[in-house]
Design a protein around this motif. Sequence first.
Motif, PDB file in Angstrom:
ATOM      1  N   ARG A 259       0.158   7.672  -3.128  1.00  0.00           N
ATOM      2  CA  ARG A 259       0.706   9.048  -1.780  1.00  0.00           C
ATOM      3  C   ARG A 259       1.877   9.470  -1.842  1.00  0.00           C
ATOM      4  O   ARG A 259       2.182  10.458  -2.554  1.00  0.00           O
ATOM      5  CB  ARG A 259       0.294   8.248  -0.301  1.00  0.00           C
TER       6      ARG A 259
ATOM      7  N   ASP B 218       0.597  -1.197  -0.250  1.00  0.00           N
ATOM      8  CA  ASP B 218       0.216   0.513   0.279  1.00  0.00           C
ATOM      9  C   ASP B 218       1.265   1.725  -0.192  1.00  0.00           C
ATOM     10  O   ASP B 218       2.066   1.310   0.278  1.00  0.00           O
ATOM     11  CB  ASP B 218      -0.808   0.109   1.332  1.00  0.00           C
ATOM     12  N   GLY B 219       0.454   2.188  -0.660  1.00  0.00           N
ATOM     13  CA  GLY B 219       0.656   3.671  -0.479  1.00  0.00           C
ATOM     14  C   GLY B 219       1.450   3.751  -1.865  1.00  0.00           C
ATOM     15  O   GLY B 219       1.529   4.993  -1.882  1.00  0.00           O
TER      16      GLY B 219
ATOM     17  N   ARG C 125     -12.572   1.662  -7.844  1.00  0.00           N
ATOM     18  CA  ARG C 125     -11.643   3.265  -8.132  1.00  0.00           C
ATOM     19  C   ARG C 125     -12.132   4.195  -9.430  1.00  0.00           C
ATOM     20  O   ARG C 125     -12.442   2.987 -10.223  1.00  0.00           O
ATOM     21  CB  ARG C 125     -10.258   2.459  -7.964  1.00  0.00           C
TER      22      ARG C 125
HETATM   23 MG    MG Z   1      -4.273   2.214  -0.039  1.00  0.00          MG
END
Ligand code: MG
Length: 272
Positions: free
Chosen positions: A46, A42-43, A93
Amino acid sequence: MSSPSEFDQAPRESLENSTALPCELSDVVKQSLPKHVAIIMDGNGRWAQLQGKARVSGHKAGVKAVRRAVSTASQLGIESLTLFAFSSENWRRPDKEVSLLMELFMTVLQRELKLLNKNGVRLNIIGDISRFSERLQKQITTAQAKTKDNTGLVLNVAANYGGRWDIAQAAQALAAKVASGEMSAEDVTEGALNKQMSMQGQSEVDLMIRTGGDYRISNFILWQAAYAELIFTETLWPDFDEDVFKQALITFASRQRRFGLTGCQIEQIRAL
Ligand code: MG
Ligand code: IPE
Ligand code: IPE
């Protein structure tokens, strides 16, 4: 908001606070390596945002981190590595991001096949692939077939995967057997269910890592991670490298896994 609870303030072992970044793992750690590591990658979004770039560039950088993780796991002789690539909830999404992820998935499958074979990696896609395009389904089948005889690392890639889906499909398979008279309702045991779950036949998941700083499982391997050690790191997935991976393995080696026993019982077993 109320002040942070004692839980929020409790000292946490943290990969980030660790001072000694490993180059070589000690023999003690090498002897306590997990057989099966699962990662919630994850990430990406960001990471891209921090660089002022579009989310897709985070996903592309994430592919490089996948390559590094596969290489590290392979070199260390870890048996299975399970990567959460696309969850059953990720369809929610924006369409554009979903189709970019599908494109990326196809490109990577084609491009990485040679390297997987060179390193003896066996690819195994877990999840409900029936929702993917025919083309992608075909590529998945081909990639799995082309690596099926490899005897090194087993790389499970979770695509359109959900832990609840996995349990439900296993239950469905058993229900069909009961309906056809092949087995009785009493035979629906933990063991029987286990045999129908994704990754059956592989070692239990010993260690589950989540990057990106959130503390949740997001419907990943709910059944298979029942006794996994959990490690959460702030590192965003595209920054996940050999050192962060090894640091997680060091933390794993320092944990006492009790499996319901007392610490005293574990010490006695170890001393035998
Ligand atoms: Mg995520
Ligand atoms: C993980 O990164 C990749 C997928 C879920 C496909 P994210 O895309 O969730 O990145 P963040 O959480 O938004 O930063
Ligand atoms: C989990 O990440 C799924 C993958 C890493 C593929 P998400 O970013 O989708 O998880 P949530 O939505 O923050 O729980």
